[in-house]
Write an enzyme that holds these catalytic residues in place. Sequence first.
Site, PDB file in Angstrom:
ATOM      1  N   ASP A 254       0.805  -1.217   0.000  1.00  6.07           N
ATOM      2  CA  ASP A 254       0.000   0.000   0.000  1.00  6.07           C
ATOM      3  C   ASP A 254       0.838   1.267   0.000  1.00  6.07           C
ATOM      4  O   ASP A 254       0.622   2.172  -0.802  1.00  6.07           O
ATOM      5  CB  ASP A 254      -0.947  -0.014   1.206  1.00  6.07           C
ATOM      6  CG  ASP A 254      -1.792   1.237   1.271  1.00  6.07           C
ATOM      7  OD1 ASP A 254      -2.825   1.289   0.583  1.00  6.07           O
ATOM      8  OD2 ASP A 254      -1.414   2.189   1.993  1.00  6.07           O
TER       9      ASP A 254
ATOM     10  N   ALA B  65      -4.580   2.838  -0.928  1.00  8.21           N
ATOM     11  CA  ALA B  65      -4.509   2.106  -2.190  1.00  8.21           C
ATOM     12  C   ALA B  65      -5.251   0.778  -2.096  1.00  8.21           C
ATOM     13  O   ALA B  65      -5.984   0.391  -3.016  1.00  8.21           O
ATOM     14  CB  ALA B  65      -3.050   1.873  -2.582  1.00  8.21           C
ATOM     15  N   ASP B  66      -5.074   0.076  -0.987  1.00  7.85           N
ATOM     16  CA  ASP B  66      -5.787  -1.186  -0.784  1.00  7.85           C
ATOM     17  C   ASP B  66      -7.297  -0.965  -0.754  1.00  7.85           C
ATOM     18  O   ASP B  66      -8.066  -1.738  -1.346  1.00  7.85           O
ATOM     19  CB  ASP B  66      -5.354  -1.819   0.537  1.00  7.85           C
ATOM     20  CG  ASP B  66      -3.985  -2.473   0.464  1.00  7.85           C
ATOM     21  OD1 ASP B  66      -3.640  -2.996  -0.604  1.00  7.85           O
ATOM     22  OD2 ASP B  66      -3.273  -2.459   1.473  1.00  7.85           O
ATOM     23  N   ILE B  67      -7.725   0.060  -0.022  1.00  9.27           N
ATOM     24  CA  ILE B  67      -9.164   0.325   0.089  1.00  9.27           C
ATOM     25  C   ILE B  67      -9.749   0.702  -1.270  1.00  9.27           C
ATOM     26  O   ILE B  67     -10.826   0.236  -1.654  1.00  9.27           O
ATOM     27  CB  ILE B  67      -9.427   1.425   1.125  1.00  9.27           C
ATOM     28  CG1 ILE B  67      -9.024   0.941   2.524  1.00  9.27           C
ATOM     29  CG2 ILE B  67     -10.895   1.846   1.116  1.00  9.27           C
ATOM     30  CD1 ILE B  67      -9.032   2.041   3.574  1.00  9.27           C
TER      31      ILE B  67
ATOM     32  N   GLY C 207      -9.995  -2.394  -3.322  1.00  7.31           N
ATOM     33  CA  GLY C 207     -11.056  -3.243  -2.782  1.00  7.31           C
ATOM     34  C   GLY C 207     -12.435  -2.761  -3.172  1.00  7.31           C
ATOM     35  O   GLY C 207     -13.310  -3.561  -3.541  1.00  7.31           O
TER      36      GLY C 207
END
Length: 404
Positions: A149, A176-178, A181
């Site tokens: 991330d 970035a992950d969120i 997702g």
Amino acid sequence: MNTQPLPHGAQPLPLAGVTVVAVEQAVAAPFATRQLADLGARVVKIERPDGGDFARGYDTAARGLASHFVWCNRGKESVAVDLKDPRGLALVRRMVAGADVFVQNLAQGAAARLGLDAATLCAAHPWLIAVDVSGYGAEGPYAHKRAYDMLVQCEAGLVSVTGTPEQPVKSGIPAADIAAGMYAFSGVLAALVRRGTTGRGGPVEVSLLDSLAEWMGHPLHHGMHGGAAPARTGLAHAVIAPYDAYPTTDGLVLLSVQNDREWRRLAERVLGRPELADDPAFATNTARVAGRAATDAVVAAALAPLTAAEALARLDAAGIACARLNSVAELADHPQLTARDRWREVESPVGPLRALLPPVVFPDAPEPRMDRIPALGQDTDEVLAELGVPEAEVKELRDAGVIA
């Protein structure tokens, strides 16, 4: 899993009856599939027998469980299978054959080597929606780079516009992950709608870089078309003033003036300086940004003698957007969340844990599913029994370390 009876006239959760198989780890894919589980889908999470999703080991903050894992994995069934063993891989392929959706975020190229990439699976199962979540996409010079991330936040420029003029900082959440997702989640929903029309599933691709680059839209367009990206301004806004945190006698208060009408109300009803509404140095946002130091000084002088509660009351009465600078602990006890009954308890291997209801509300359906956070391999036997694997074979596989 919960099966709530429906009151007369109520509808089921939107994804009831949808089965998802996920070979996932860390945050991006697990966060996407947790959204699917919350809305009624059955999510079977495939984990390594030797420790499972490595996010299980990030910390022990949630009464011995990892906080990331608790956040992203409620409502799922955990099946521990060694994908490197042909027998384990064959079991997972059988699960995928009966699923509606498959999601994976293995290292770039790993899923293809196993035959679990979206293109391969969708060619074999036209009904299936298969999602590949990657760091930088399947092609290009960055395709095989590790994509954690913080690294993607830097590559996407988020860190360059976050922080103070002296110090760039990463976001305090895995942005970035969120982002990836949520795009994986919405991509699945769109593909399900299309499948309902065409009868066919298909591959879905989402990368962390593409997702966060999209979220960089304002500074990106500002920089591309305006000649320079917005400056780092801490809690202030690069192109709006006043828009910052200001000290009171017992804490910081944030306020935002979005237009010149609001500035007039602020000057007259909060600052006690009605003449500033028409003063050329303050009357327009352009002038206030150009003279930001003077703008901030007059606001700070007016709020400094007040308590935070007094300042917020005055700002609210004047119709000025404002907020407290809450800590994480204060968020956990936020009066608005409490008043709206947004907290529930979720079962876990260490007992009940508090969790927020998901943001999407369907008033005519049961509450989102808030089922347990699974222990590693908690559902292996049950899922294999559904596949028709004999007990003797299950024991043989377990003894060989293929499952757990």
